[in-house]
Design a protein around this motif. Structure first.
Motif, short mmCIF file in Angstrom:
data_model
loop_
_atom_site.label_atom_id
_atom_site.label_comp_id
_atom_site.label_asym_id
_atom_site.label_seq_id
_atom_site.Cartn_x
_atom_site.Cartn_y
_atom_site.Cartn_z
N SER A 91 44.10 -43.04 53.77
CA SER A 91 44.76 -43.62 52.59
C SER A 91 45.05 -42.56 51.53
N VAL A 92 44.13 -41.62 51.33
CA VAL A 92 44.38 -40.56 50.35
C VAL A 92 45.53 -39.66 50.83
N ALA A 93 45.55 -39.35 52.13
CA ALA A 93 46.65 -38.54 52.68
C ALA A 93 47.99 -39.27 52.52
N ALA A 94 48.01 -40.56 52.82
CA ALA A 94 49.25 -41.33 52.72
C ALA A 94 49.74 -41.44 51.27
N THR A 95 48.82 -41.70 50.35
CA THR A 95 49.25 -41.82 48.95
C THR A 95 49.65 -40.47 48.35
N SER A 96 49.00 -39.40 48.78
CA SER A 96 49.40 -38.06 48.32
C SER A 96 50.80 -37.72 48.83
N TRP A 97 51.04 -37.99 50.11
CA TRP A 97 52.37 -37.77 50.67
C TRP A 97 53.40 -38.64 49.93
N GLY A 98 53.05 -39.87 49.63
CA GLY A 98 53.94 -40.77 48.91
C GLY A 98 54.27 -40.25 47.51
N ALA A 99 53.28 -39.68 46.83
CA ALA A 99 53.51 -39.13 45.49
C ALA A 99 54.48 -37.95 45.54
N VAL A 100 54.31 -37.07 46.53
CA VAL A 100 55.20 -35.93 46.68
C VAL A 100 56.60 -36.41 47.07
N ARG A 101 56.66 -37.34 47.99
CA ARG A 101 57.95 -37.90 48.42
C ARG A 101 58.64 -38.62 47.25
N GLY A 102 57.87 -39.33 46.45
CA GLY A 102 58.43 -40.01 45.29
C GLY A 102 59.02 -39.03 44.30
N ARG A 103 58.38 -37.90 44.12
CA ARG A 103 58.90 -36.86 43.23
C ARG A 103 60.23 -36.33 43.74
N ARG A 104 60.35 -36.15 45.05
CA ARG A 104 61.61 -35.68 45.62
C ARG A 104 62.72 -36.71 45.44
N ILE A 105 62.38 -37.96 45.65
CA ILE A 105 63.38 -39.03 45.47
C ILE A 105 63.82 -39.09 44.01
N ALA A 106 62.87 -38.98 43.09
CA ALA A 106 63.20 -38.98 41.66
C ALA A 106 64.12 -37.81 41.32
N ALA A 107 63.85 -36.64 41.88
CA ALA A 107 64.68 -35.46 41.62
C ALA A 107 66.10 -35.69 42.13
N ARG A 108 66.24 -36.28 43.28
CA ARG A 108 67.57 -36.54 43.83
C ARG A 108 68.33 -37.57 42.98
N ARG A 109 67.62 -38.56 42.48
CA ARG A 109 68.26 -39.56 41.60
C ARG A 109 68.72 -38.91 40.29
N MET A 110 67.87 -38.06 39.72
CA MET A 110 68.24 -37.36 38.49
C MET A 110 69.47 -36.49 38.72
N PHE A 111 69.46 -35.79 39.85
CA PHE A 111 70.60 -34.95 40.18
C PHE A 111 71.85 -35.81 40.34
N GLY A 112 71.73 -36.97 40.97
CA GLY A 112 72.87 -37.86 41.14
C GLY A 112 73.47 -38.26 39.79
#
Length: 194
Positions: A91-112
């Motif tokens: 669960s810690v590995a999955a949520t950590s991966w999700g936090a990093v992935r969420g940051r990438r998605i947020a960056a792509r939205r900001m760039f959009g």
């Protein structure tokens, strides 16, 4: 989140240290012209996550909640130590991966959002910045920002108590390599460096 594409000249304030370099640069404009990229926003969010209190809290909140939830669930359901450890690690590995992935998605939205802004030209002085894009322009005073951080390729200006809003200024946009140093001096005079 406040997103700003910066283009401008930075004029020096009379506040600050007694450095002869600062005095000779006082009043000089520094211009940055660039086209924002998704990588700029990823770099800014990554740096904010490491160096600002709000970014660190955001990064560690999901794994912390997962740890508490798994621990409480394991205790309430009398799970064995092995099940608890395996569940906790996954669960810690999955949520950590999700936090990093969420940051990438947020960056792509900001760039959009900023992609439509087009090429940016920023002029800043001790009063703030004037940003001109292909479709819009705006002026922002330094009082909007509290602090800044510097990465290899960017200056990231952070606003508010929790540094939720930010602006980026890619160093590659400097008209002259010395403009990066002059901008750093201006930022040091007007904002707190992280």
């Amino acid at each position: 989140m406040t997103l700003t594409c910066l283009r401008g000249s930075l004029l020096m304030d009379t506040r600050g240290g007694d450095s002869p370099q600062q005095d000779t640069d006082r009043g000089r404009a520094v211009e940055f012209t660039y086209r924002p990229t998704a990588a700029d926003f990823e770099e800014a969010l990554r740096a904010r996550a490491r160096r600002s209190p709000a970014g660190r809290a955001q990064l560690f909140m999901a794994p912390l909640i997962a740890t508490v939830a798994v621990s409480v669930f394991s205790i309430l359901h009398d799970a064995s130590l092995t099940v608890w450890i395996v569940t906790l690690v996954l669960s810690v590995a999955a949520t950590s991966w999700g936090a990093v992935r969420g940051r990438r998605i947020a960056a792509r939205r900001m760039f959009g959002f900023m992609e439509a802004y087009g090429q940016c030209h920023v002029v800043a002085d001790d009063r703030g910045t004037v940003t001109t894009g292909e479709r819009a322009s705006h002026t922002t005073g330094w009082t909007v920002y509290r602090e800044y951080l510097e990465t290899t390729g960017l200056f990231v200006l952070l606003s508010g108590d929790r540094a939720a809003g930010f602006a980026i200024l890619p160093k590659r946009g400097a008209q002259d390599p010395a403009d990066v140093d002059r901008l750093r001096v201006i930022l040091d005079r007007n904002l707190k460096r992280l």
